[in-house]
Design a protein around this motif. Structure first.
Motif, PDB file in Angstrom:
ATOM      1  N   VAL A 181       0.838  -1.193   0.000  1.00 12.19           N
ATOM      2  CA  VAL A 181       0.000   0.000   0.000  1.00 12.19           C
ATOM      3  C   VAL A 181       0.871   1.241   0.000  1.00 12.19           C
ATOM      4  CG1 VAL A 181      -1.720   1.315   1.291  1.00 12.19           C
ATOM      5  CG2 VAL A 181      -1.857  -1.187   1.223  1.00 12.19           C
ATOM      6  N   GLY A 182       0.564   2.185  -0.882  1.00  5.04           N
ATOM      7  CA  GLY A 182       1.265   3.451  -0.940  1.00  5.04           C
ATOM      8  C   GLY A 182       0.469   4.541  -0.250  1.00  5.04           C
ATOM      9  N   ALA A 183       0.721   5.785  -0.629  1.00  5.93           N
ATOM     10  CA  ALA A 183       0.016   6.899  -0.009  1.00  5.93           C
ATOM     11  C   ALA A 183      -1.466   6.867  -0.350  1.00  5.93           C
ATOM     12  CB  ALA A 183       0.637   8.218  -0.443  1.00  5.93           C
ATOM     13  N   ILE A 184      -1.781   6.735  -1.618  1.00  2.00           N
ATOM     14  CA  ILE A 184      -3.181   6.707  -2.045  1.00  2.00           C
ATOM     15  C   ILE A 184      -3.420   5.701  -3.169  1.00  2.00           C
ATOM     16  CG2 ILE A 184      -3.855   8.999  -1.260  1.00  2.00           C
ATOM     17  CD1 ILE A 184      -3.132  10.141  -3.930  1.00  2.00           C
ATOM     18  N   HIS A 185      -2.602   4.652  -3.206  1.00  2.00           N
ATOM     19  CA  HIS A 185      -2.834   3.572  -4.160  1.00  2.00           C
ATOM     20  C   HIS A 185      -2.349   2.256  -3.552  1.00  2.00           C
ATOM     21  CE1 HIS A 185       1.472   3.977  -4.967  1.00  2.00           C
ATOM     22  NE2 HIS A 185       1.419   2.903  -5.749  1.00  2.00           N
ATOM     23  N   SER A 186      -2.738   1.172  -4.174  1.00  5.03           N
ATOM     24  CA  SER A 186      -2.342  -0.153  -3.695  1.00  5.03           C
ATOM     25  C   SER A 186      -1.946  -1.018  -4.882  1.00  5.03           C
ATOM     26  CB  SER A 186      -3.495  -0.835  -2.950  1.00  5.03           C
ATOM     27  OG  SER A 186      -3.985  -0.042  -1.915  1.00  5.03           O
ATOM     28  N   CYS A 187      -1.105  -2.010  -4.634  1.00  3.46           N
ATOM     29  CA  CYS A 187      -0.716  -2.969  -5.663  1.00  3.46           C
ATOM     30  C   CYS A 187      -0.691  -4.372  -5.061  1.00  3.46           C
ATOM     31  CB  CYS A 187       0.657  -2.648  -6.234  1.00  3.46           C
ATOM     32  SG  CYS A 187       0.744  -1.122  -7.214  1.00  3.46           S
ATOM     33  N   ALA A 188      -1.006  -5.359  -5.872  1.00  2.00           N
ATOM     34  CA  ALA A 188      -0.988  -6.747  -5.421  1.00  2.00           C
ATOM     35  C   ALA A 188      -0.426  -7.634  -6.521  1.00  2.00           C
ATOM     36  CB  ALA A 188      -2.394  -7.206  -5.044  1.00  2.00           C
ATOM     37  N   ILE A 189       0.006  -8.825  -6.130  1.00  2.00           N
ATOM     38  CA  ILE A 189       0.426  -9.846  -7.090  1.00  2.00           C
ATOM     39  C   ILE A 189      -0.680 -10.887  -7.155  1.00  2.00           C
ATOM     40  CG2 ILE A 189       2.108 -11.634  -7.633  1.00  2.00           C
ATOM     41  CD1 ILE A 189       4.211  -9.964  -6.238  1.00  2.00           C
ATOM     42  N   GLN A 190      -1.245 -11.070  -8.324  1.00  2.00           N
ATOM     43  CA  GLN A 190      -2.357 -11.993  -8.488  1.00  2.00           C
ATOM     44  C   GLN A 190      -1.895 -13.434  -8.297  1.00  2.00           C
ATOM     45  OE1 GLN A 190      -4.263 -12.246 -12.360  1.00  2.00           O
ATOM     46  NE2 GLN A 190      -6.296 -12.055 -11.424  1.00  2.00           N
ATOM     47  N   ALA A 191      -2.704 -14.224  -7.612  1.00  2.00           N
ATOM     48  CA  ALA A 191      -2.307 -15.576  -7.214  1.00  2.00           C
ATOM     49  C   ALA A 191      -2.071 -16.511  -8.392  1.00  2.00           C
ATOM     50  CB  ALA A 191      -3.359 -16.163  -6.282  1.00  2.00           C
ATOM     51  N   MET A 192      -2.982 -16.630  -9.301  1.00  2.00           N
ATOM     52  CA  MET A 192      -2.877 -17.623 -10.372  1.00  2.00           C
ATOM     53  C   MET A 192      -1.907 -17.216 -11.472  1.00  2.00           C
ATOM     54  SD  MET A 192      -4.724 -20.121  -9.439  1.00  2.00           S
ATOM     55  CE  MET A 192      -4.846 -21.059 -10.965  1.00  2.00           C
ATOM     56  N   ALA A 220       0.522 -14.300 -11.190  1.00  2.00           N
ATOM     57  CA  ALA A 220       1.676 -13.517 -10.732  1.00  2.00           C
ATOM     58  C   ALA A 220       1.741 -12.155 -11.415  1.00  2.00           C
ATOM     59  CB  ALA A 220       2.986 -14.267 -10.932  1.00  2.00           C
ATOM     60  N   ASN A 221       0.648 -11.751 -12.048  1.00  2.00           N
ATOM     61  CA  ASN A 221       0.566 -10.416 -12.643  1.00  2.00           C
ATOM     62  C   ASN A 221       0.467  -9.357 -11.552  1.00  2.00           C
ATOM     63  OD1 ASN A 221       0.369 -11.833 -15.027  1.00  2.00           O
ATOM     64  ND2 ASN A 221      -1.808 -11.382 -15.348  1.00  2.00           N
ATOM     65  N   VAL A 222       1.056  -8.192 -11.786  1.00  2.00           N
ATOM     66  CA  VAL A 222       0.897  -7.068 -10.870  1.00  2.00           C
ATOM     67  C   VAL A 222      -0.392  -6.327 -11.216  1.00  2.00           C
ATOM     68  CG1 VAL A 222       1.819  -4.843 -10.125  1.00  2.00           C
ATOM     69  CG2 VAL A 222       3.357  -6.773 -10.458  1.00  2.00           C
ATOM     70  N   VAL A 223      -1.198  -6.086 -10.185  1.00  2.00           N
ATOM     71  CA  VAL A 223      -2.463  -5.372 -10.334  1.00  2.00           C
ATOM     72  C   VAL A 223      -2.451  -4.200  -9.347  1.00  2.00           C
ATOM     73  CG1 VAL A 223      -4.963  -5.532 -10.148  1.00  2.00           C
ATOM     74  CG2 VAL A 223      -3.645  -7.512 -10.934  1.00  2.00           C
ATOM     75  N   CYS A 224      -2.779  -2.994  -9.809  1.00  2.00           N
ATOM     76  CA  CYS A 224      -2.803  -1.820  -8.932  1.00  2.00           C
ATOM     77  C   CYS A 224      -4.136  -1.093  -9.059  1.00  2.00           C
ATOM     78  CB  CYS A 224      -1.671  -0.854  -9.282  1.00  2.00           C
ATOM     79  SG  CYS A 224      -0.005  -1.534  -9.127  1.00  2.00           S
ATOM     80  N   TRP A 225      -4.489  -0.347  -8.015  1.00  2.00           N
ATOM     81  CA  TRP A 225      -5.718   0.439  -8.023  1.00  2.00           C
ATOM     82  C   TRP A 225      -5.561   1.642  -7.098  1.00  2.00           C
ATOM     83  CZ3 TRP A 225      -4.840  -4.168  -5.704  1.00  2.00           C
ATOM     84  CH2 TRP A 225      -5.065  -4.266  -4.328  1.00  2.00           C
ATOM     85  N   GLY A 226      -6.553   2.547  -7.158  1.00  2.00           N
ATOM     86  CA  GLY A 226      -6.481   3.771  -6.366  1.00  2.00           C
ATOM     87  C   GLY A 226      -6.081   4.953  -7.227  1.00  2.00           C
ATOM     88  N   ASP A 227      -5.495   5.971  -6.633  1.00  2.00           N
ATOM     89  CA  ASP A 227      -5.094   7.168  -7.371  1.00  2.00           C
ATOM     90  C   ASP A 227      -4.032   6.820  -8.405  1.00  2.00           C
ATOM     91  OD1 ASP A 227      -5.104  10.269  -7.474  1.00  2.00           O
ATOM     92  OD2 ASP A 227      -2.981   9.707  -7.394  1.00  2.00           O
TER      93      ASP A 227
END
Length: 267
Positions: free
Chosen positions: A100-111, A113-120
């Motif tokens: 988690v960043g200041a106003i965004h988030s990122c995750a690694i998808q389980a199946m 391993a792609n990076v997915v981000c959301w928020g500002d």
């Protein structure tokens, strides 16, 4: 926020993971928060309806639910989207890593391993490049900074960054970008720090106004190296392994670890 409750401070329990002013309780897997950490964790991870295996904190908090792998975030914000997308919230997919960043988030998808981000996404910090979003590559580690993001590419180990690069925080040096070396761990705040794969020394770049991007000799390879790294807004922390002799003499007690912290103090 500097006084953890009895449930994780050793009085009534301990913790296996900590982020900001939230922790995962060792005995139960429940998420516990205190101080100025926003709202209390939701029932899906506080032990009421579920627990957690990973936690991340920044401008808000996120956790990965233990039984399902889905990402849960809180508290709600009227200024930017805290809610994780369907590809990691359990609707269409789950996650193995979260940051988690200041106003965004990122995750690694389980199946995938792609990076997915959301928020500002004003500075592009929530738009991972093709090299880690599954188009040309995937990731094994993710770090959301204040307004930038970085990841370690799965197949190569090289550091890839995107978003705000106003002070060089999204331009990893040759020592970890695959030219002269790669990385095994990464963390981001206003600066970015990584542990180099071959040497295990800490390498930092970006904001250095408080000396937070200048690791000391104890972890920069001069006198020692590191096993873990955590970058805050104006300081950085690393875990330093004790010398081999100390580990041998204390083998029955397990590995001994020392915490190194650096930031230039004001005169």
């Amino acid at each position: 926020q500097a006084t953890p409750p009895a449930s994780v401070n050793g009085v009534n329990g301990t913790a296996v993971a900590i982020a900001g002013s939230c922790a995962i309780q060792s005995e139960t897997g429940n998420v516990v928060c205190w101080g100025n950490s926003g709202e209390a964790p939701p029932p899906s991870v506080d032990g009421t309806d579920g627990t957690a295996t990973a936690i991340a904190a920044g401008g808000h908090n996120c956790a990965i639910q233990a039984d399902t792998g889905k990402v849960v975030c809180w508290p709600h914000s009227v200024f930017y989207n805290v809610d994780p997308p369907a590809v990691v919230d359990g609707t269409q997919g789950t996650a193995t890593g979260i940051s988690v960043g200041a106003i965004h988030s990122c995750a690694i998808q389980a199946m995938t391993a792609n990076v997915v981000c959301w928020g500002d996404n004003l500075l592009g910090q929530a738009t991972p490049p093709a090299s880690v979003n599954g188009t040309d590559g995937t990731a094994i580690a993710i770090a959301a900074g204040s307004y930038h993001s970085c990841a370690i590419q799965a197949d190569t180990g090289k550091v890839v960054c995107w978003g705000d690069d106003s002070i060089g925080q999204a331009t990893p040096p040759a020592s970890v970008n695959g030219v002269n070396g790669t990385a095994v761990a990464i963390s981001a705040g206003n600066q970015t720090c990584a542990i180099q794969a071959r040497t295990r020394k800490v390498i930092c770049w970006g904001d250095n106004r408080y000396g937070q991007a200048t690791p000391p000799p104890s972890v920069d390879g001069t006198d020692g190296t590191a096993t873990a790294i955590a970058a805050g807004g104006t300081h950085t922390l690393a875990i330093v392994p004790e010398p081999a002799a100390a580990l041998v003499s204390a083998a029955s007690l397990g590995s001994l670890l020392t915490l190194a912290r650096w930031r230039r103090l004001a005169n």
